[in-house]
Design a protein around this motif. Structure first.
Motif, PDB file in Angstrom:
ATOM      1  N   ARG A  61      12.852  29.288  30.052  1.00 12.45           N
ATOM      2  CA  ARG A  61      12.626  30.480  30.875  1.00 12.45           C
ATOM      3  C   ARG A  61      12.955  30.251  32.342  1.00 12.45           C
ATOM      4  N   ARG A  62      13.032  28.975  32.750  1.00  7.61           N
ATOM      5  CA  ARG A  62      13.152  28.688  34.182  1.00  7.61           C
ATOM      6  C   ARG A  62      14.474  28.033  34.569  1.00  7.61           C
ATOM      7  N   LEU A  63      15.072  27.260  33.649  1.00  9.54           N
ATOM      8  CA  LEU A  63      16.281  26.523  34.017  1.00  9.54           C
ATOM      9  C   LEU A  63      17.508  27.419  34.023  1.00  9.54           C
ATOM     10  N   ALA A  64      18.343  27.236  35.060  1.00  8.15           N
ATOM     11  CA  ALA A  64      19.619  27.932  35.105  1.00  8.15           C
ATOM     12  C   ALA A  64      20.643  27.242  34.216  1.00  8.15           C
ATOM     13  N   GLY A  65      20.431  25.960  33.922  1.00  8.33           N
ATOM     14  CA  GLY A  65      21.352  25.202  33.081  1.00  8.33           C
ATOM     15  C   GLY A  65      21.077  23.723  33.213  1.00  8.33           C
ATOM     16  N   ALA A  66      21.960  22.926  32.615  1.00  7.79           N
ATOM     17  CA  ALA A  66      21.839  21.469  32.679  1.00  7.79           C
ATOM     18  C   ALA A  66      23.233  20.863  32.715  1.00  7.79           C
ATOM     19  N   VAL A  67      23.379  19.796  33.502  1.00  3.74           N
ATOM     20  CA  VAL A  67      24.662  19.104  33.626  1.00  3.74           C
ATOM     21  C   VAL A  67      24.455  17.629  33.308  1.00  3.74           C
ATOM     22  N   SER A  68      25.548  16.942  32.981  1.00  9.04           N
ATOM     23  CA  SER A  68      25.491  15.519  32.644  1.00  9.04           C
ATOM     24  C   SER A  68      26.209  14.689  33.698  1.00  9.04           C
ATOM     25  N   VAL A  69      25.711  13.463  33.904  1.00  8.09           N
ATOM     26  CA  VAL A  69      26.387  12.507  34.786  1.00  8.09           C
ATOM     27  C   VAL A  69      26.532  11.185  34.037  1.00  8.09           C
ATOM     28  N   ASP A  70      27.629  10.477  34.296  1.00  8.37           N
ATOM     29  CA  ASP A  70      27.817   9.192  33.624  1.00  8.37           C
ATOM     30  C   ASP A  70      27.310   8.055  34.504  1.00  8.37           C
ATOM     31  N   ASP A  71      27.335   6.853  33.963  1.00  5.10           N
ATOM     32  CA  ASP A  71      26.777   5.702  34.680  1.00  5.10           C
ATOM     33  C   ASP A  71      27.485   5.453  36.000  1.00  5.10           C
ATOM     34  N   ALA A  72      28.794   5.656  36.034  1.00  2.25           N
ATOM     35  CA  ALA A  72      29.549   5.429  37.275  1.00  2.25           C
ATOM     36  C   ALA A  72      29.087   6.383  38.372  1.00  2.25           C
ATOM     37  N   GLU A  73      28.814   7.629  38.007  1.00  2.00           N
ATOM     38  CA  GLU A  73      28.327   8.603  38.988  1.00  2.00           C
ATOM     39  C   GLU A  73      26.931   8.235  39.469  1.00  2.00           C
ATOM     40  N   MET A  74      26.083   7.740  38.554  1.00  2.00           N
ATOM     41  CA  MET A  74      24.752   7.292  38.962  1.00  2.00           C
ATOM     42  C   MET A  74      24.840   6.144  39.961  1.00  2.00           C
ATOM     43  N   LEU A  75      25.678   5.172  39.664  1.00  2.00           N
ATOM     44  CA  LEU A  75      25.828   4.019  40.555  1.00  2.00           C
ATOM     45  C   LEU A  75      26.343   4.454  41.925  1.00  2.00           C
ATOM     46  N   ALA A  76      27.271   5.392  41.947  1.00  2.00           N
ATOM     47  CA  ALA A  76      27.801   5.892  43.227  1.00  2.00           C
ATOM     48  C   ALA A  76      26.707   6.580  44.029  1.00  2.00           C
ATOM     49  N   ALA A  77      25.856   7.358  43.344  1.00  2.00           N
ATOM     50  CA  ALA A  77      24.755   8.042  44.031  1.00  2.00           C
ATOM     51  C   ALA A  77      23.739   7.044  44.564  1.00  2.00           C
ATOM     52  N   MET A  78      23.433   6.019  43.764  1.00  2.00           N
ATOM     53  CA  MET A  78      22.487   4.994  44.209  1.00  2.00           C
ATOM     54  C   MET A  78      23.025   4.253  45.430  1.00  2.00           C
ATOM     55  N   ALA A  79      24.333   3.944  45.406  1.00  2.00           N
ATOM     56  CA  ALA A  79      24.949   3.242  46.532  1.00  2.00           C
ATOM     57  C   ALA A  79      24.918   4.109  47.792  1.00  2.00           C
ATOM     58  N   PHE A  80      25.208   5.402  47.638  1.00  2.00           N
ATOM     59  CA  PHE A  80      25.170   6.316  48.783  1.00  2.00           C
ATOM     60  C   PHE A  80      23.766   6.380  49.370  1.00  2.00           C
ATOM     61  N   ALA A  81      22.762   6.524  48.488  1.00  2.00           N
ATOM     62  CA  ALA A  81      21.376   6.630  48.964  1.00  2.00           C
ATOM     63  C   ALA A  81      20.944   5.360  49.689  1.00  2.00           C
ATOM     64  N   PHE A  82      21.361   4.208  49.168  1.00  2.00           N
ATOM     65  CA  PHE A  82      20.978   2.946  49.798  1.00  2.00           C
ATOM     66  C   PHE A  82      21.670   2.774  51.142  1.00  2.00           C
ATOM     67  N   ARG A  83      22.969   3.067  51.154  1.00  2.00           N
ATOM     68  CA  ARG A  83      23.761   2.813  52.368  1.00  2.00           C
ATOM     69  C   ARG A  83      23.434   3.806  53.473  1.00  2.00           C
ATOM     70  N   HIS A  84      23.292   5.060  53.141  1.00  2.00           N
ATOM     71  CA  HIS A  84      23.178   6.094  54.171  1.00  2.00           C
ATOM     72  C   HIS A  84      21.754   6.614  54.380  1.00  2.00           C
ATOM     73  N   LEU A  85      20.935   6.599  53.330  1.00  2.00           N
ATOM     74  CA  LEU A  85      19.581   7.132  53.446  1.00  2.00           C
ATOM     75  C   LEU A  85      18.510   6.075  53.434  1.00  2.00           C
ATOM     76  N   LYS A  86      18.939   4.807  53.214  1.00  2.00           N
ATOM     77  CA  LYS A  86      18.005   3.664  53.180  1.00  2.00           C
ATOM     78  C   LYS A  86      16.954   3.838  52.090  1.00  2.00           C
ATOM     79  N   LEU A  87      17.386   4.383  50.951  1.00  2.00           N
ATOM     80  CA  LEU A  87      16.501   4.592  49.821  1.00  2.00           C
ATOM     81  C   LEU A  87      16.975   3.751  48.635  1.00  2.00           C
ATOM     82  N   VAL A  88      16.037   3.084  47.976  1.00  2.00           N
ATOM     83  CA  VAL A  88      16.346   2.341  46.765  1.00  2.00           C
ATOM     84  C   VAL A  88      15.949   3.214  45.589  1.00  2.00           C
TER      85      VAL A  88
END
Length: 207
Positions: free
Chosen positions: A177-204
């Motif tokens: 009733r609430r979700l507009a949809g769902a999308v998938s991400v692969d491991d490479a995209e996850m790693l890229a997001a983690m690297a961005f967060a660590f490098r630019h946002l200082k988040l692990v």
């Protein structure tokens, strides 16, 4: 794979009651160690085997007179996880901002169900989308089918905490009733997001 288990183990420690946590044998050692560090007993099962954690937990509960605390398909758990949504909505309000779009990781659907309930009350104009590991797109399949649907068998993913093959019955009843949809991400995209967060946002971040 251990996040919910650590929370239950800590709660049991604070209440001075025993806890048995059913975890997959391939759970990260850091999660296993943290769970045991709170004094809980850990029982392993084979994630890809014939026996399910729900079945094992039910058997242990029956043998020991224990209460099963599910990781997502339970209203109290959904309400507790929904406090993440309350905090996010409060932070947006404090900043004088609104959100057109909210992306939330999803496995069994408890966290996103709670977040959806919070935003449905506090920011009903925000679109909520689930984000699933590639191959574990059970919410996308379920939204398309209009009923909880099991994703086909897929290889393991870095996102060890997001590998539920099917949404919960209660969580899907809320999420459809609430979700507009769902999308998938692969491991490479996850790693890229983690690297961005660590490098630019200082988040692990955990994948």
């Amino acid at each position: 794979s251990g996040n919910h288990g650590q929370g239950v183990a800590l709660a049991a420690k604070l209440l001075d009651v025993p806890a048995v946590i059913v975890m997959p044998s391939d759970a990260p050692a850091i999660k296993v160690d943290a769970t045991r560090g709170h004094g809980a007993e850990v029982v392993f099962y084979e994630r890809w085997g014939a026996e399910t954690r729900e079945g094992i937990a039910a058997r242990i509960a029956n043998e020991r007179g224990a209460v099963v605390v599910p990781s997502y398909d339970d209203f109290d758990i959904i309400a507790g996880q929904g406090t993440v949504g309350l905090e996010a909505a409060a932070q947006l309000e404090a900043a004088g901002a609104t959100a057109d779009l909210l992306l939330c990781n999803v496995s069994g659907g408890g966290l996103i169900a709670g977040v959806g309930l919070a935003f449905g009350r506090l920011s009903p104009g925000t679109e909520i989308w689930g984000v699933e590991p590639a191959g574990y797109h059970d919410h996308a399949l379920s939204l398309e089918a209009g009923a909880p649907t099991t994703a086909p068998a897929a290889p393991p993913s870095l996102a060890d905490a997001l590998l539920a093959p099917r949404p919960g019955d209660l969580t899907f009843a809320l999420n459809r009733r609430r979700l507009a949809g769902a999308v998938s991400v692969d491991d490479a995209e996850m790693l890229a997001a983690m690297a961005f967060a660590f490098r630019h946002l200082k988040l692990v971040l955990e994948p």
